[in-house]
Design an enzyme around this catalytic site. Structure first.
Site, PDB file in Angstrom:
ATOM      1  CE1 TYR A 154      -1.537 -36.777 110.311  1.00 17.59           C
ATOM      2  CE2 TYR A 154      -0.340 -38.875 110.528  1.00 17.59           C
ATOM      3  CZ  TYR A 154      -0.368 -37.796 109.770  1.00 17.59           C
ATOM      4  OH  TYR A 154       0.407 -37.420 108.935  1.00 17.59           O
ATOM      5  CE  LYS A 158      -2.408 -37.026 107.077  1.00 19.74           C
ATOM      6  NZ  LYS A 158      -2.313 -36.010 105.932  1.00 19.74           N
TER       7      LYS A 158
END
Ligand code: NAP
Length: 246
Positions: A154, A158
């Protein structure tokens, strides 16, 4: 009305932060195309927008699939004739410590969060370049800035979105297209509801403002970046986190 007669595409807008952005933008006068892998929730958001007196379309699209994305953009152009604003919001988590993280969980998160943002931005920017105007808002996360245990996939996706935002901001600036990112902290949605209570309590202690954020908090920042008040701002990351990262 800050978005009067604007046409907006929001990905992952069937629920959570994306849905909140869609409703706020409609209240500000925009017509909305809602893209989601879940057709039912996309259509519910679309009906709620129509109830506010604005036009809406709910489309079942997996942002990882470039052919579906291209088809979606054509359908939006058929219905609305233009796309003024894009919010790349669709995102997922598949948490796990690095040594236990499967290749498929790595690929899935990178594909939805980062490749999805690439696919939709590429298709929509062609339209915006022809229009010689546009606003793109990418939903990143503070995890892309500071990292997090159990979120290597993740965090990488991002952080990738932040680099992508800055590169595309530079490429598209002379076409009068602004590209910015919003990096939320801990926002109360289905995504965070599944976290264990002890982790939530620990996080709360690290939030100077002493409370979790709401989808409205993120939506209001997106509204600023999508509207005319931010016309001289591009390539920026605005953190919406109650002061966690400063
Ligand atoms: P959410 O409640 O899980 O909603 C995500 C939405 O994206 C869902 O409607 C989901 O559909 C849709 N989606 C998932 N995969 C998709 C795909 N391949 N193509 C199209 N749509 C897809 O999440 P959220 O909390 O609102 O998060 C929205 C964004 O904010 C994400 O990018 C997330 O990373 C970011 N963010 C959230 C927080 C937070 O604290 N909540 C913090 C920082 C950043 P389904 O209903 O079918 O799953």
């Amino acid at each position: 009305m800050r978005l009067k007669d604007k046409v907006v595409l929001i990905t992952g807008a069937g629920r959570g932060i994306g849905r909140e952005i869609a409703l706020l933008f409609a209240q500000e006068g925009a017509d909305i195309a809602i893209c989601d892998v879940n057709l039912e929730s996309a259509e519910i958001t679309a009906k709620d927008i129509e109830a506010l007196g604005k036009k809406a379309i709910g489309l079942k699209v997996d942002v990882t699939n470039s052919a579906q994305v291209e088809e979606m953009v054509n359908k939006i152009l058929d219905k609305f004739g233009k796309i003024d604003i894009l919010v790349n919001n669709a995102g997922i988590t598949r948490d796990g410590l690095l040594l236990r993280m499967s290749e498929s969980d790595w690929d899935l998160v990178l594909n939805v969060n980062l490749k999805g943002t690439f696919n939709v931005t590429k298709s929509v920017s062609k339209v915006m370049i022809k229009q010689r105007q546009g606003k793109i808002v990418n939903i990143a996360s503070i995890i892309g800035l500071i990292g997090n245990i159990g979120q290597a996939n993740y965090a990488a996706s991002k952080a990738g979105i932040i680099g992508f935002t800055k590169s595309t901001a530079k490429e598209l600036a002379l076409r009068n297209i602004c590209v910015n990112a919003v990096a939320p902290g801990f926002i109360q949605t289905d995504m965070t509801a599944k976290l264990p209570e002890d982790i939530k309590e620990k996080m709360l202690k690290n939030i100077p403002l002493g409370k979790f954020g709401t989808a409205q908090d993120v939506a209001k920042t997106c509204l600023f970046l999508a509207g005319g008040d931010s016309d001289y701002i591009t390539g920026q990351v605005i953190v919406v986190d109650g002061g966690m990262v400063m």
